[in-house]
Design an enzyme around this catalytic site. Structure first.
Site, mmCIF file in Angstrom:
data_model
loop_
_atom_site.group_PDB
_atom_site.id
_atom_site.type_symbol
_atom_site.label_atom_id
_atom_site.label_comp_id
_atom_site.label_asym_id
_atom_site.label_seq_id
_atom_site.Cartn_x
_atom_site.Cartn_y
_atom_site.Cartn_z
ATOM 1 C CE1 TYR A 1 7.461 -59.188 41.249
ATOM 2 C CE2 TYR A 1 8.710 -60.411 39.845
ATOM 3 C CZ TYR A 1 8.292 -59.772 41.483
ATOM 4 O OH TYR A 1 7.321 -61.217 41.614
ATOM 5 C CB THR B 1 0.617 -51.563 38.555
ATOM 6 O OG1 THR B 1 -0.292 -53.123 38.053
ATOM 7 C CG2 THR B 1 -0.811 -51.449 39.429
ATOM 8 C CG ASP C 1 -3.609 -53.423 37.239
ATOM 9 O OD1 ASP C 1 -2.826 -54.092 35.599
ATOM 10 O OD2 ASP C 1 -3.083 -53.471 38.173
ATOM 11 C CD GLU C 2 -1.780 -57.772 37.768
ATOM 12 O OE1 GLU C 2 -1.827 -58.472 36.768
ATOM 13 O OE2 GLU C 2 -1.133 -57.696 38.866
ATOM 14 C CG HIS D 1 -2.562 -61.561 32.537
ATOM 15 N ND1 HIS D 1 -2.078 -60.288 32.692
ATOM 16 C CD2 HIS D 1 -2.151 -61.778 34.215
ATOM 17 C CE1 HIS D 1 -1.957 -59.952 34.295
ATOM 18 N NE2 HIS D 1 -2.333 -61.245 34.992
ATOM 19 C CB CYS E 1 17.481 -61.336 29.902
ATOM 20 S SG CYS E 1 19.239 -62.539 30.317
HETATM 21 P P1 ADP Z 1 4.484 -55.239 37.386
HETATM 22 O O1 ADP Z 1 2.807 -54.120 37.168
HETATM 23 O O2 ADP Z 1 4.920 -54.952 35.634
HETATM 24 O O3 ADP Z 1 4.212 -55.780 37.751
HETATM 25 P P2 ADP Z 1 4.432 -53.165 38.584
HETATM 26 O O4 ADP Z 1 4.882 -51.485 38.945
HETATM 27 O O5 ADP Z 1 3.029 -53.670 40.061
HETATM 28 O O6 ADP Z 1 4.912 -53.713 37.667
HETATM 29 O O7 ADP Z 1 6.161 -52.716 39.889
HETATM 30 C C1 ADP Z 1 7.141 -52.647 39.211
HETATM 31 C C2 ADP Z 1 7.692 -52.059 40.184
HETATM 32 O O8 ADP Z 1 8.696 -53.712 40.577
HETATM 33 C C3 ADP Z 1 8.728 -51.544 39.464
HETATM 34 O O9 ADP Z 1 9.104 -49.570 39.675
HETATM 35 C C4 ADP Z 1 10.295 -51.728 41.149
HETATM 36 O O10 ADP Z 1 10.251 -50.775 42.122
HETATM 37 C C5 ADP Z 1 9.155 -53.374 41.159
HETATM 38 N N1 ADP Z 1 10.484 -54.357 40.491
HETATM 39 C C6 ADP Z 1 10.915 -55.622 41.636
HETATM 40 N N2 ADP Z 1 11.758 -56.113 40.731
HETATM 41 C C7 ADP Z 1 11.940 -55.578 39.289
HETATM 42 C C8 ADP Z 1 12.757 -56.594 38.916
HETATM 43 N N3 ADP Z 1 13.448 -57.081 38.538
HETATM 44 N N4 ADP Z 1 13.164 -55.009 37.477
HETATM 45 C C9 ADP Z 1 12.418 -53.784 38.425
HETATM 46 N N5 ADP Z 1 11.588 -53.710 38.526
HETATM 47 C C10 ADP Z 1 10.950 -53.975 39.465
HETATM 48 ZN ZN ZN Z 2 19.305 -62.399 32.284
#
Ligand code: ADP
Ligand code: ZN
Length: 193
Positions: free
Chosen positions: A18, A22, A87-88, A90, A185
């Site tokens: 999150y 991506t 993407d992804e 890992h 965190c």
């Molecule tokens: P990743 O590819 O790093 O898993 P994405 O680009 O798919 O992340 O998604 C990021 C989005 O996820 C953020 O813009 C937000 O809308 C959503 N999101 C959900 N939970 C959280 C969180 N705990 N912290 C930040 N963003 C979050």
């Molecule tokens: Zn915390």
């Protein structure tokens, strides 16, 4: 740096779940498409949460992508490409060495290589391929999510089973969303039993 090098380069986008990896990959690739540079996006076949033929962020943004299992499929499908995104990372089944060799080979051919992936698994251990790729990359961006417990910046992906931390001997790769993983965190992260 104000201007990316004209030649090949490796850019790594890393962070916990999150953190927007991506979304950032999609943002950079949209610019590449606006600039009409020949490009292709690859996504591991394993990640079937949304759609096999797309990369999709948690916010719903998506771009077409070619599903792959191995970096070798990237190497075989980049003829005439200027920019390649994975993407992804890992999720690929290759060894760290194969991933590094493959990405270096692409960049040495003059290709701009964008890679997004988790830097740590749910046990908060580095993913070897991502870790080593960061060392040789021209550019590394580490993104942060928000800790669901305290609102601080989150750097770790907590895997939960019935609301409790998943045990250390669980499989490293389990595909899932908000029901399975939480962004946390350092101080809110609970070590797996
Ligand atoms: P990743 O590819 O790093 O898993 P994405 O680009 O798919 O992340 O998604 C990021 C989005 O996820 C953020 O813009 C937000 O809308 C959503 N999101 C959900 N939970 C959280 C969180 N705990 N912290 C930040 N963003 C979050
Ligand atoms: Zn915390």
């Amino acid at each position: 740096m104000t201007r990316p090098s004209a030649g090949g380069r490796i850019e790594v986008i890393c962070g916990c779940m999150y953190s927007g990896k991506t979304e950032e990959l999609i943002r950079r690739m949209r610019q590449v498409m606006i600039a009409r540079q020949p490009c292709r996006i690859f996504t591991p076949r394993l990640d079937t949460r949304y759609s096999e033929a797309h990369v999709a962020s948690h916010t719903g943004a998506r771009l077409e992508a070619m599903p792959i299992s191995s970096i070798h499929e990237v190497l075989a499908n980049v003829e005439d490409m200027h920019v390649v995104a994975i993407d992804e990372l890992h999720f690929l089944e290759d060894s760290a060495e194969e991933i590094i060799d493959g990405c270096q080979d692409l960049a040495d051919r003059g290709i701009r290589v964008l890679v997004a992936g988790l830097d740590q698994n749910y046990r908060a251990e580095p993913f070897p391929g991502m870790m080593q790729l960061m060392a040789v990359a021209e550019q590394v961006d580490k993104l942060y999510a928000i800790c669901v417990r305290c609102g601080a910046y989150a750097t770790r992906s907590q895997r939960l089973i019935d609301g409790k931390p998943a045990p250390t001997d669980a499989p490293t790769i389990v595909v899932g969303g908000l029901d399975l993983y939480e962004a946390r965190c350092r101080s809110c992260y609970e070590q797996a039993p």
